[in-house]
Scaffold this motif. Sequence first.
Motif, PDB file in Angstrom:
ATOM      1  N   LEU A  44      35.167  49.484  31.225  1.00 20.43           N
ATOM      2  CA  LEU A  44      34.777  48.291  31.591  1.00 20.43           C
ATOM      3  C   LEU A  44      34.058  47.322  30.877  1.00 20.43           C
ATOM      4  CD1 LEU A  44      34.265  46.321  33.476  1.00 20.43           C
ATOM      5  CD2 LEU A  44      32.377  47.238  34.515  1.00 20.43           C
ATOM      6  N   LEU A  47      36.507  47.483  27.333  1.00 13.37           N
ATOM      7  CA  LEU A  47      36.846  45.166  27.066  1.00 13.37           C
ATOM      8  C   LEU A  47      35.870  43.921  27.424  1.00 13.37           C
ATOM      9  CD1 LEU A  47      39.644  44.154  27.979  1.00 13.37           C
ATOM     10  CD2 LEU A  47      38.770  44.621  30.545  1.00 13.37           C
ATOM     11  N   LEU A  48      34.769  44.699  27.824  1.00 14.97           N
ATOM     12  CA  LEU A  48      33.574  43.893  27.447  1.00 14.97           C
ATOM     13  C   LEU A  48      33.216  43.594  26.361  1.00 14.97           C
ATOM     14  CD1 LEU A  48      31.729  43.844  30.935  1.00 14.97           C
ATOM     15  CD2 LEU A  48      33.423  42.049  30.587  1.00 14.97           C
ATOM     16  N   GLY A 205      40.602  43.277  24.557  1.00 16.45           N
ATOM     17  CA  GLY A 205      39.760  41.968  25.040  1.00 16.45           C
ATOM     18  C   GLY A 205      39.576  40.914  24.261  1.00 16.45           C
ATOM     19  N   ILE A 277      41.824  48.544  34.782  1.00 18.67           N
ATOM     20  CA  ILE A 277      41.242  47.615  34.146  1.00 18.67           C
ATOM     21  C   ILE A 277      42.027  46.344  34.310  1.00 18.67           C
ATOM     22  CG2 ILE A 277      41.406  48.528  31.870  1.00 18.67           C
ATOM     23  CD1 ILE A 277      37.847  47.523  33.480  1.00 18.67           C
ATOM     24  N   SER A 281      40.160  42.545  35.717  1.00 25.55           N
ATOM     25  CA  SER A 281      39.940  41.947  34.759  1.00 25.55           C
ATOM     26  C   SER A 281      40.436  40.514  35.207  1.00 25.55           C
ATOM     27  CB  SER A 281      39.776  41.710  33.677  1.00 25.55           C
ATOM     28  OG  SER A 281      41.884  41.896  33.156  1.00 25.55           O
ATOM     29  N   TRP A 282      42.329  40.346  35.762  1.00 26.40           N
ATOM     30  CA  TRP A 282      41.829  39.822  35.932  1.00 26.40           C
ATOM     31  C   TRP A 282      41.994  38.842  37.288  1.00 26.40           C
ATOM     32  CZ3 TRP A 282      45.266  34.804  34.742  1.00 26.40           C
ATOM     33  CH2 TRP A 282      45.863  34.525  35.728  1.00 26.40           C
ATOM     34  N   ALA A 285      37.779  37.868  36.401  1.00 30.00           N
ATOM     35  CA  ALA A 285      38.084  36.252  35.925  1.00 30.00           C
ATOM     36  C   ALA A 285      38.264  35.182  36.482  1.00 30.00           C
ATOM     37  CB  ALA A 285      39.075  36.272  34.823  1.00 30.00           C
TER      38      ALA A 285
END
Length: 372
Positions: A44, A47-48, A205, A277, A281-282, A285
């Motif tokens: 996490l 990726l962020l 990311g 992950i 994330s989808w 988001a």
Amino acid sequence: MSRIAWLDMLRGYALLCIMLNHMPLGWLRQFTLGNFAVFDAAELFVLLSGFLVGLVWIKVEAQDGRRTAQWRFLRRAAQVWLALVIGGVLLALLSRGLFALGLNHTAIWSEYARWIVTYPLPYIGTLALLWMQPNLLDVLALYVILLGLAPVTVPMLLNRPLWFGAGSLALWLAAVPLNAALPNQRVEGGLLFNPFGWQMLFFAGVAMGAFRRRFMPALLRRAGWITALAAGVSLYSLGMAALWRLGPGGKRLADVMWNAVGVVDKWSLDGVRFAAIIAASWLVAVPCAPALAMMAGTRLGRAAALIGRGGLFSFVACVLLSVLGDALAMNPPGAGALRRICIDIWTIAALWLLSFLWMNRPGRRRQMPARA
């Protein structure tokens, strides 16, 4: 540039998970991300971080040019390198002080406490050269490499995204032998967080942040199918992580699910963890974004966002607090659940307070741009 509050909240949650996960006797660690997915806070956070690099790069390049963006991320790599060195020294000194007080701890290797006193200059030198990365801080070495290369790699990604994606995939497929060839303190060779593997998540990311306005309209037209697929992957990930808690039947099913995907290796960024992950994330988001925005407006959400905005400072602070919390939970032995909960809450409150003081330190500019 304006900040996205729930992204800061998620970064703060990732830091809290990292801190609690590194406290072996902690009670609240059973509620961290790794208990509900096959990936954990490391994925996490990476990726962020990549997403923020993409956001910031596009903004800075549009306003001030590519050269300014390149220098910005070179400076950021230097800041991360400095945080690794200073954090490694503080970590060793803290461990040494705890041992001197008779407070045993297992969150980090005990040799750091001896080396910082017996061989202080070689210890600092090996940190500075990335020859050694103390556990709990080792992910910073990955950031030094990825951010240090960003002035070259991000323009390549922006100019030739498909070719760059193919090259990133090829590096990921060859990640294990490539990493083993890197000179390093570890017997296995290479960094613990394999940069040839984790680069794929980081640049995924970056691409999300840089190209979101270009590709999201097309993706949203197919949101139903993508959400269904992402939900299926996320449910499988949840089953792998949590079914074993439901008794022998649940454990058997979890074993079947794990065996179906083979060995899942964190340190080279396994494909199962990567897919999980990306799917999550989808969901975060798109379908869950309104709910997360509401959560970011609550007191707990704002507190987590403050920790997330602390960036490098909050990361180093959470590592140091995890070692301190580990020592408090272990001494005296036999701590009950109530005492361990109180220690967990104390470390969380301490991290928030340190982040608050850092973000409100004298001389800090009132309006700060988003930081990658």
